[in-house]
Design a protein around this motif. Structure first.
Motif, PDB file in Angstrom:
ATOM      1  N   PHE A 135     -10.415  -1.381 -13.406  1.00 13.51           N
ATOM      2  CA  PHE A 135     -10.291  -2.223 -12.211  1.00 13.51           C
ATOM      3  C   PHE A 135      -9.648  -3.561 -12.557  1.00 13.51           C
ATOM      4  O   PHE A 135      -8.704  -4.012 -11.897  1.00 13.51           O
ATOM      5  CB  PHE A 135     -11.672  -2.444 -11.591  1.00 13.51           C
ATOM      6  CG  PHE A 135     -11.709  -3.550 -10.575  1.00 13.51           C
ATOM      7  CD1 PHE A 135     -11.089  -3.400  -9.344  1.00 13.51           C
ATOM      8  CD2 PHE A 135     -12.352  -4.742 -10.848  1.00 13.51           C
ATOM      9  CE1 PHE A 135     -11.108  -4.420  -8.404  1.00 13.51           C
ATOM     10  CE2 PHE A 135     -12.385  -5.766  -9.917  1.00 13.51           C
ATOM     11  CZ  PHE A 135     -11.766  -5.607  -8.690  1.00 13.51           C
ATOM     12  N   ILE A 136     -10.139  -4.187 -13.613  1.00 13.41           N
ATOM     13  CA  ILE A 136      -9.607  -5.489 -14.009  1.00 13.41           C
ATOM     14  C   ILE A 136      -8.162  -5.349 -14.476  1.00 13.41           C
ATOM     15  O   ILE A 136      -7.308  -6.191 -14.189  1.00 13.41           O
ATOM     16  CB  ILE A 136     -10.486  -6.110 -15.109  1.00 13.41           C
ATOM     17  CG1 ILE A 136     -11.902  -6.335 -14.567  1.00 13.41           C
ATOM     18  CG2 ILE A 136      -9.894  -7.426 -15.601  1.00 13.41           C
ATOM     19  CD1 ILE A 136     -12.921  -6.651 -15.626  1.00 13.41           C
ATOM     20  N   GLY A 137      -7.881  -4.260 -15.193  1.00 14.63           N
ATOM     21  CA  GLY A 137      -6.508  -4.008 -15.628  1.00 14.63           C
ATOM     22  C   GLY A 137      -5.565  -3.840 -14.457  1.00 14.63           C
ATOM     23  O   GLY A 137      -4.421  -4.301 -14.483  1.00 14.63           O
ATOM     24  N   ALA A 138      -6.051  -3.187 -13.402  1.00 13.83           N
ATOM     25  CA  ALA A 138      -5.229  -3.007 -12.201  1.00 13.83           C
ATOM     26  C   ALA A 138      -4.939  -4.349 -11.544  1.00 13.83           C
ATOM     27  O   ALA A 138      -3.820  -4.610 -11.089  1.00 13.83           O
ATOM     28  CB  ALA A 138      -5.940  -2.083 -11.215  1.00 13.83           C
ATOM     29  N   MET A 139      -5.944  -5.212 -11.492  1.00 13.80           N
ATOM     30  CA  MET A 139      -5.742  -6.545 -10.931  1.00 13.80           C
ATOM     31  C   MET A 139      -4.714  -7.328 -11.753  1.00 13.80           C
ATOM     32  O   MET A 139      -3.864  -8.043 -11.214  1.00 13.80           O
ATOM     33  CB  MET A 139      -7.069  -7.310 -10.914  1.00 13.80           C
ATOM     34  CG  MET A 139      -8.130  -6.742  -9.983  1.00 13.80           C
ATOM     35  SD  MET A 139      -7.705  -6.902  -8.220  1.00 13.80           S
ATOM     36  CE  MET A 139      -7.033  -5.274  -7.889  1.00 13.80           C
ATOM     37  N   HIS A 140      -4.799  -7.168 -13.068  1.00 13.75           N
ATOM     38  CA  HIS A 140      -3.849  -7.840 -13.963  1.00 13.75           C
ATOM     39  C   HIS A 140      -2.427  -7.338 -13.715  1.00 13.75           C
ATOM     40  O   HIS A 140      -1.490  -8.136 -13.563  1.00 13.75           O
ATOM     41  CB  HIS A 140      -4.260  -7.584 -15.412  1.00 13.75           C
ATOM     42  CG  HIS A 140      -3.277  -8.073 -16.423  1.00 13.75           C
ATOM     43  ND1 HIS A 140      -3.126  -9.405 -16.736  1.00 13.75           N
ATOM     44  CD2 HIS A 140      -2.376  -7.395 -17.192  1.00 13.75           C
ATOM     45  CE1 HIS A 140      -2.187  -9.536 -17.652  1.00 13.75           C
ATOM     46  NE2 HIS A 140      -1.719  -8.344 -17.948  1.00 13.75           N
ATOM     47  N   ASP A 141      -2.270  -6.018 -13.663  1.00 11.78           N
ATOM     48  CA  ASP A 141      -0.941  -5.433 -13.462  1.00 11.78           C
ATOM     49  C   ASP A 141      -0.340  -5.869 -12.128  1.00 11.78           C
ATOM     50  O   ASP A 141       0.852  -6.163 -12.033  1.00 11.78           O
ATOM     51  CB  ASP A 141      -1.018  -3.906 -13.518  1.00 11.78           C
ATOM     52  CG  ASP A 141      -1.359  -3.395 -14.908  1.00 11.78           C
ATOM     53  OD1 ASP A 141      -1.253  -4.183 -15.869  1.00 11.78           O
ATOM     54  OD2 ASP A 141      -1.748  -2.219 -15.033  1.00 11.78           O
TER      55      ASP A 141
END
Length: 203
Positions: A135-141
């Motif tokens: 989830f956090i990686g998706a927000m970062h991307d």
């Protein structure tokens, strides 16, 4: 406008997204990016059923994502940057986030009936570290392109300290720190998010 066709188009959009999120969740795209494979070869490699794998691969082919030749499937070069883990524009975590949001969206009728609060994405993720990281990686991307522009549009001047409240994985702080070597950034967020932020900072 053909109303019936438009309704079917909307409904089919959900079905197609389910095929994409399934393939992404089962990590089908990375092996297919290495070279062409039969459904049996991919199923054996990923420990999946041959029947189910074959159906998903054929669906992806009909969607124009995969290419099938003589019973072998492959991921075309133009799709690799977006659908593989190490792709320059990888959307794997963003696709996973879309899948994680389905249970929340399914609560919409109950919310409309009662007006009562429904679980948000953070509550749905709970203590699942891997899903939280995705989830956090998706927000970062998602934020990367905007971050690049915003960091260059908003002047830092002589400021030496930045407090990033709700900073997530530190996407904005990292970009400003790259541009201004004198800047010290502090990221403030909940513990599971800060843990992932540390991983991005150490990269």
């Amino acid at each position: 406008m053909n109303i019936e066709k438009e309704i079917l188009r909307i409904l089919n959009g959900y079905q197609l997204s389910c095929v994409l999120t399934t393939a992404n969740q089962l990590r089908m795209f990375d092996p297919l990016a290495e070279g062409s494979m039969t459904a049996m070869e991919l199923a054996d490699r990923l420990n999946l059923s041959v029947k189910g794998t074959d159906r998903v691969l054929n669906c992806l082919t009909s969607m124009g994502i995969l290419v099938k030749q003589e019973g072998r499937f492959m991921l075309p070069d133009e799709w690799k940057p977006f659908l593989t883990r190490d792709g320059d524009h990888s959307m794997q975590e963003w696709i996973q986030l879309s899948s994680d949001q389905v249970p929340i969206l399914n609560q919409l009728p109950e919310f409309v009936r009662t007006g009562k609060h429904i679980a948000n994405i953070m509550q749905m993720l709970g203590n699942d570290r891997e899903r939280m990281r995705s989830f956090i990686g998706a927000m970062h991307d998602k934020a990367l392109k905007a971050t690049w522009m915003i960091a260059r549009e908003i002047p830092i001047g002589e400021a030496r300290h930045l407090l990033d409240v709700g900073g997530g994985p530190g996407t904005y702080s990292l970009e400003w720190a790259k541009l201004h070597s004198h800047l010290h950034a502090t990221i403030f967020d909940i513990p599971p998010v800060v843990e992932v932020a540390g991983q991005y900072i150490r990269r």
